[in-house]
Design an enzyme around this catalytic site. Structure first.
Site, short mmCIF file in Angstrom:
data_model
loop_
_atom_site.label_atom_id
_atom_site.label_comp_id
_atom_site.label_asym_id
_atom_site.label_seq_id
_atom_site.Cartn_x
_atom_site.Cartn_y
_atom_site.Cartn_z
N TYR A 13 -5.21 -3.06 -1.91
CA TYR A 13 -3.76 -2.81 -1.75
C TYR A 13 -3.37 -1.39 -2.16
CZ TYR A 13 -4.09 -7.88 -2.12
OH TYR A 13 -4.47 -9.19 -1.94
N ASP A 15 -3.99 1.75 -1.20
CA ASP A 15 -3.50 2.79 -0.27
C ASP A 15 -2.03 2.52 0.03
OD1 ASP A 15 -6.59 2.00 1.15
OD2 ASP A 15 -6.21 3.73 -0.12
N TYR A 187 -12.18 -6.09 -9.62
CA TYR A 187 -12.92 -6.30 -8.37
C TYR A 187 -13.91 -7.44 -8.56
CZ TYR A 187 -10.95 -1.82 -6.97
OH TYR A 187 -10.07 -0.81 -6.66
N GLN A 242 5.63 -4.97 -6.72
CA GLN A 242 5.12 -3.93 -7.64
C GLN A 242 5.91 -3.93 -8.95
OE1 GLN A 242 5.27 -0.26 -5.32
NE2 GLN A 242 3.03 -0.16 -5.33
N ARG A 258 -7.32 -2.00 -11.98
CA ARG A 258 -8.39 -1.46 -11.14
C ARG A 258 -7.85 -0.33 -10.27
NH1 ARG A 258 -8.88 -6.47 -6.72
NH2 ARG A 258 -7.83 -5.37 -5.05
N GLY A 259 -8.65 0.21 -9.39
CA GLY A 259 -8.21 1.16 -8.36
C GLY A 259 -7.49 2.36 -8.92
N GLU A 260 -6.29 2.59 -8.40
CA GLU A 260 -5.57 3.83 -8.75
C GLU A 260 -4.17 3.54 -9.26
OE1 GLU A 260 -6.21 7.03 -6.00
OE2 GLU A 260 -4.18 7.77 -6.24
N ASP A 261 -3.41 2.76 -8.52
CA ASP A 261 -2.00 2.58 -8.89
C ASP A 261 -1.84 1.69 -10.11
OD1 ASP A 261 0.98 1.12 -7.70
OD2 ASP A 261 0.73 3.18 -8.33
N SER A 262 -2.51 0.56 -10.16
CA SER A 262 -2.36 -0.32 -11.34
C SER A 262 -2.97 0.37 -12.57
CB SER A 262 -3.04 -1.68 -11.11
OG SER A 262 -4.42 -1.51 -10.84
O1 TRH Z 1 -5.82 -2.80 -4.70
P1 TRH Z 1 -6.60 -1.73 -5.32
O2 TRH Z 1 -8.01 -2.02 -5.63
O3 TRH Z 1 -6.57 -0.43 -4.38
C1 TRH Z 1 -7.69 0.44 -4.38
C2 TRH Z 1 -7.22 1.84 -4.75
O4 TRH Z 1 -6.19 2.25 -3.88
C3 TRH Z 1 -8.36 2.81 -4.63
O5 TRH Z 1 -7.91 4.15 -4.83
C4 TRH Z 1 -8.97 2.72 -3.24
O6 TRH Z 1 -10.10 3.52 -3.20
C5 TRH Z 1 -9.33 1.29 -2.92
O7 TRH Z 1 -8.21 0.43 -3.07
C6 TRH Z 1 -9.80 1.20 -1.50
O8 TRH Z 1 -5.89 -1.28 -6.67
P2 TRH Z 1 -4.54 -0.48 -6.93
O9 TRH Z 1 -4.75 0.97 -6.62
O10 TRH Z 1 -4.11 -0.85 -8.31
O11 TRH Z 1 -3.49 -1.06 -5.90
C7 TRH Z 1 -2.98 -2.36 -6.09
C8 TRH Z 1 -1.50 -2.31 -5.74
O12 TRH Z 1 -0.99 -3.63 -5.66
C9 TRH Z 1 -0.70 -1.61 -6.83
O13 TRH Z 1 0.33 -0.86 -6.23
C10 TRH Z 1 -0.14 -2.76 -7.63
C11 TRH Z 1 0.13 -3.76 -6.54
N1 TRH Z 1 0.21 -5.17 -6.98
C12 TRH Z 1 1.40 -5.82 -6.72
O14 TRH Z 1 2.36 -5.24 -6.19
N2 TRH Z 1 1.51 -7.14 -7.08
C13 TRH Z 1 0.49 -7.83 -7.66
O15 TRH Z 1 0.65 -9.04 -7.93
C14 TRH Z 1 -0.74 -7.13 -7.92
C15 TRH Z 1 -1.88 -7.84 -8.60
C16 TRH Z 1 -0.86 -5.78 -7.57
#
Ligand code: TRH
Length: 356
Positions: A13, A15, A187, A242, A258-262
């Site tokens: 999620y 990106d 993950y 979010q 994990r990832g970037e935003d969280s």
């Molecule tokens: O979902 P991610 O693993 O995304 C990752 C990163 O973007 C990483 O840079 C990229 O290389 C990879 O994908 C392909 O983790 P991230 O970055 O935390 O994104 C999750 C998003 O989802 C974040 O904006 C938080 C949001 N979220 C919600 O809105 N509600 C929820 O219940 C949860 C669990 C997350």
């Protein structure tokens, strides 16, 4: 100005999460007109639920193909085109830019990194054969790079405890007053079952909040459950918006993200956290984690450094949980330090200044 953000969903999620958060910030805080062209709108729409629709007027969510449907070209040439994470622009959209009266600039928004080398590349031109100016933009922690996507800055946990989001009220009733709360968003490769089994050996209560899809992940990985957990209560929560996820992070004592935003949101929540970094086959993720820990642990004493490095590399909780109080104080100090260094408004403000 008018911004066209191109968002290609690789997987997960993040990106969409970053593009949506950036669009919200540019429109609601900086009065910009933003269009997001996304190749997986359902994922994007999953994230934007619960946002007040006042700002939705300034942000248009469009399918990828809409970027080159004739109806829109070349009348509304944007001022800025933002390629999120280096996604390639549709050929026909690019062709539309060539005939626009005023040429936009193109920004390649890179992945967030704490590595020092980004300082040499941030803001540098990326010459293109088509001649439209294009620049690298690196989000990061150092003063000289693109900053962090902070908006909206979450309030500290104690200020928001009362207003429990609707979708979480049922689960919140089950929380035990004395239990420590841990949210889990990692993950599939994490040794989560082993980690929880070890946590269960501690003589303390833990309420484990499993975010969307993690209880299934556990069910897949669990050997035959020998005995029901003694101290743990496992609670599943749905995929929330979010801002509601920010709320969960602020209400927990410890978060796995994990990832970037969280990863950034956990830091802004001011609580101890494990960053399960996106695994890469050439182990580049280990370099990225080490670079972050260099910054994060700069002011930590040796004992705390060792405890946090152990936790971040998935050592069992019983080996480092004794440092949790010092880590809690450290994470609050880190939050203040982040907000101090990013008081110029962070990534969206620095992006605006750069474009100007
Ligand atoms: O979902 P991610 O693993 O995304 C990752 C990163 O973007 C990483 O840079 C990229 O290389 C990879 O994908 C392909 O983790 P991230 O970055 O935390 O994104 C999750 C998003 O989802 C974040 O904006 C938080 C949001 N979220 C919600 O809105 N509600 C929820 O219940 C949860 C669990 C997350």
């Amino acid at each position: 100005m008018r911004w066209d953000i191109f968002c290609q969903i690789v997987d997960n999620y993040g990106d969409a999460g970053i593009c949506w958060r950036l669009a919200r910030s540019l429109s609601s805080l900086h009065g910009q007109d933003v269009r997001i062209f996304c190749d997986d709108l359902p994922t994007l729409n999953l994230l934007d639920s619960g946002v007040d629709h006042a700002i939705m007027k300034r942000v248009e969510l469009l399918p990828w193909e809409a970027s080159y449907s004739n109806a829109r070209h070349p009348v509304q040439a944007p001022d800025v085109v933002l390629e999120a994470f280096g996604c390639e622009l549709p050929e026909r959209y690019l062709a539309g830019l060539f005939i626009a009266a005023i040429k936009p600039i193109i920004i390649n928004l890179e992945y967030l990194s704490a590595e020092p080398w980004i300082m040499d590349f941030h803001g540098k031109p990326s010459p293109q054969s088509h001649g439209i100016p294009k620049y690298f933009f690196f989000p990061g922690f150092q003063d000289e790079v693109g900053g962090l996507l902070l908006d909206p800055i979450p309030l500290p946990g104690e200020l928001t405890a009362q207003k429990i989001p609707r979708d979480l009220q049922e689960v919140w009733l089950k929380l035990r007053p004395k239990a420590k709360r841990i949210s889990i968003f990692c993950y599939p490769g994490a040794p989560l079952q082993k980690w929880l089994d070890d946590l269960d050996t501690m003589d303390e209560e833990f309420d484990i909040l499993l975010t969307h899809g993690h209880s299934e992940m556990l069910a897949l990985s669990t050997r035959k459950q020998i005995s029901l957990p003694k101290n743990l209560q496992l609670l599943s929560i749905p995929f929330v918006s979010q801002d509601e996820y920010d709320w969960v992070l602020s209400q927990c004592d410890f978060n796995i993200v994990r990832g970037e935003d969280s990863f950034v949101r956990a830091q802004l929540a001011g609580k101890p956290f494990i960053w399960h970094i996106y695994p890469q086959e050439d182990r580049a993720h280990e370099v990225k984690l080490a670079a972050f820990l260099d910054l994060y642990l700069e002011s930590a004493n040796q004992e705390l450094r060792l405890a946090i490095i152990a936790a971040m590399t998935w050592a069992m909780p019983s080996t480092w949980l004794s440092s949790i109080d010092k880590w809690s104080a450290h994470s609050l100090a880190w939050r203040s330090q982040l907000l101090e260094k990013q008081q110029d408004g962070g990534l969206s403000a620095r992006l605006l200044r750069f474009v100007a």
